[in-house]
Design an enzyme around this catalytic site. Structure first.
Site, PDB file in Angstrom:
ATOM      1  N   HIS A 209      -1.728  -5.757  -4.896  1.00  0.00           N
ATOM      2  CA  HIS A 209      -2.335  -4.590  -4.125  1.00  0.00           C
ATOM      3  C   HIS A 209      -3.171  -5.231  -2.849  1.00  0.00           C
ATOM      4  CE1 HIS A 209      -5.502  -4.383  -6.987  1.00  0.00           C
ATOM      5  NE2 HIS A 209      -4.691  -3.561  -7.869  1.00  0.00           N
ATOM      6  N   ASN A 212      -6.799  -4.410  -1.583  1.00  0.00           N
ATOM      7  CA  ASN A 212      -7.460  -3.690  -2.481  1.00  0.00           C
ATOM      8  C   ASN A 212      -7.997  -4.602  -3.615  1.00  0.00           C
ATOM      9  OD1 ASN A 212      -5.424  -1.492  -1.757  1.00  0.00           O
ATOM     10  ND2 ASN A 212      -7.542  -1.001  -1.085  1.00  0.00           N
ATOM     11  N   ALA A 213      -9.584  -4.786  -3.827  1.00  0.00           N
ATOM     12  CA  ALA A 213     -10.112  -5.353  -5.250  1.00  0.00           C
ATOM     13  C   ALA A 213      -9.639  -7.023  -4.906  1.00  0.00           C
ATOM     14  CB  ALA A 213      -9.410  -5.059  -6.380  1.00  0.00           C
ATOM     15  N   GLY A 242      -1.890   5.787   2.305  1.00  0.00           N
ATOM     16  CA  GLY A 242      -3.030   6.290   3.236  1.00  0.00           C
ATOM     17  C   GLY A 242      -4.305   6.226   2.761  1.00  0.00           C
ATOM     18  N   ASP A 267       1.104   1.444  -8.140  1.00  0.00           N
ATOM     19  CA  ASP A 267       0.191   1.458  -8.782  1.00  0.00           C
ATOM     20  C   ASP A 267      -0.210   2.796  -9.371  1.00  0.00           C
ATOM     21  OD1 ASP A 267      -1.902   0.269 -10.156  1.00  0.00           O
ATOM     22  OD2 ASP A 267      -3.403   0.719  -8.124  1.00  0.00           O
TER      23      ASP A 267
END
Length: 377
Positions: A209, A212-213, A242, A267
């Site tokens: 992803h 993200n992270a 989104g 996810d």
């Protein structure tokens, strides 16, 4: 028995055809023509390769971490097939050693039994970074032990992904994983650009992803996001709901990343394909409001995204054609996993994993999904 589907439109991964037959026998595509003795069926809509989701935490009201059994895998596969996914990697979020071993044994059974839709397994953690853990349990974050390495290196788990933070796992260990058939993805990581590059050099091929992270791109420090976008050989999964990534950020990344290297992932949690609006996970109360899952602490907690919505979002957010978006959901993940000869595109000899989409508006919906030539609806 031979079945011939004659679709209004057919996208094989390269070319869009009209009124095109496709013949299936024993779960495989045998011809792009009518075949003598076949049962012919006319299907209205766009026939394309079934979607492949490499990061699926749950579905159908079940979460792999909580219900580690064959019923959960079946519920997940059935739920996601409603949205066009014909193949998925059940994903175990950071857990203890016993749960990892239990999951591995479950996946081994599912693969041996050819459980529809189940390709293998994705272990997302626990070898990640505390500063980028998201809702992963701090108590379970740890280095990679020999016991865990032995599990990941098993040859009875189908396709294997391990998401890890390269600042906490050595390049030597990454190389061992890769040498044993593991697709190493970098994620939940605060790694420097140099650490990410070292992991890529050791054989890592994916990023979990994107944005993200993971350590963000900065003017004086490219960090993990910079390494992901700059590297021409690796693949990036991206959550286009989104909420996880701003549409303009996603569009910029799509333009920057090497061609065919950006793939859609969901996810997704257990809410997909169910009436569930609340769940509890590892100390977090998670609520679904609209199309967004958040924990009681306000953090994003996985997603409520399904794959056909991700495809439609890709066309609108990235300003790309439907066929390009379809490849992000099928061909590109197949190429990442090294299975493009059998899945992700429609070709003679490939699995008859198909998705039929409506063509009546700019946001197609799934009309049917076939896994191994068997219709789900």
């Amino acid at each position: 028995m031979i079945t011939t589907l004659i679709a209004d439109h057919l996208f094989d991964g390269k070319t869009l055809h009209s009124n095109h037959p496709i013949s299936i026998k024993d779960g495989k595509i045998i011809a792009f023509d009518t075949v003598k003795g076949a049962i012919e069926t006319k299907v209205s809509g766009l026939l394309t390769a079934g979607f492949i989701d490499t990061q699926v935490n749950g579905g159908g009201g079940c979460l792999l971490n909580q219900n580690t059994n064959l019923q959960t895998l079946t519920a997940m596969s059935t739920a996601h097939a409603k949205y066009g996914t014909s193949s998925l990697l059940p994903t175990l979020i950071t857990s203890n050693l016993n749960k990892i071993e239990q999951t591995a044994n479950l996946i081994s059974t599912a693969v041996a039994q050819h459980t529809p839709g189940i390709l293998g397994v994705h272990f997302e953690g626990p070898h990640i970074s505390e500063p980028k853990k998201g809702i992963h349990s701090s108590q379970q974050i740890r280095g990679l032990s020999q016991q865990e390495l032995d599990i990941y290196c098993r040859d009875d788990l189908g396709i294997k992904i391990v998401t890890l933070a390269p600042e906490n796992v050595s390049s030597e260990t990454i190389k061992i994983l890769v040498d044993h058939g593991v697709h190493v993805c970098l994620g939940h990581s605060n790694a420097s650009f140099e650490q990410a590059q070292a992991a890529l050099a050791a054989g890592a091929t994916g990023f979990t992803h994107l944005f993200n992270a993971m350590s963000a791109l900065e003017s004086r420090a490219p960090n993990m996001v910079g390494a992901a976008l700059l590297d021409e050989q690796s693949w990036c999964g991206i959550i286009l709901d989104g909420h996880h990534v701003h549409p303009s950020t996603a569009k910029l990344a799509y333009r920057a990343k090497a061609a065919r290297k950006m793939m859609l992932v969901t996810d997704s949690m257990s809410t997909i394909g169910s009436e569930q609006t609340q769940l509890h996970f590892d100390g977090h109360d998670i609520n679904l409001v609209g199309d967004k899952l958040t924990s009681n602490s306000g953090q994003l907690a996985g997603s409520a995204l399904n794959m056909i919505t991700a495809v439609n979002n890709a066309t609108h957010m990235l300003d790309i054609s439907l066929t390009d978006a379809l490849n992000m959901a099928s061909l590109y993940p197949a190429e990442f996993l090294g299975i493009e000869g059998s899945r992700g595109q429609l070709s003679i000899g490939a699995n008859a994993d198909l998705t039929l989409l409506s063509t009546t508006n700019s946001s197609p919906r799934v009309l049917n999904t076939w896994i191994g030539g068997k219709a789900i609806f």
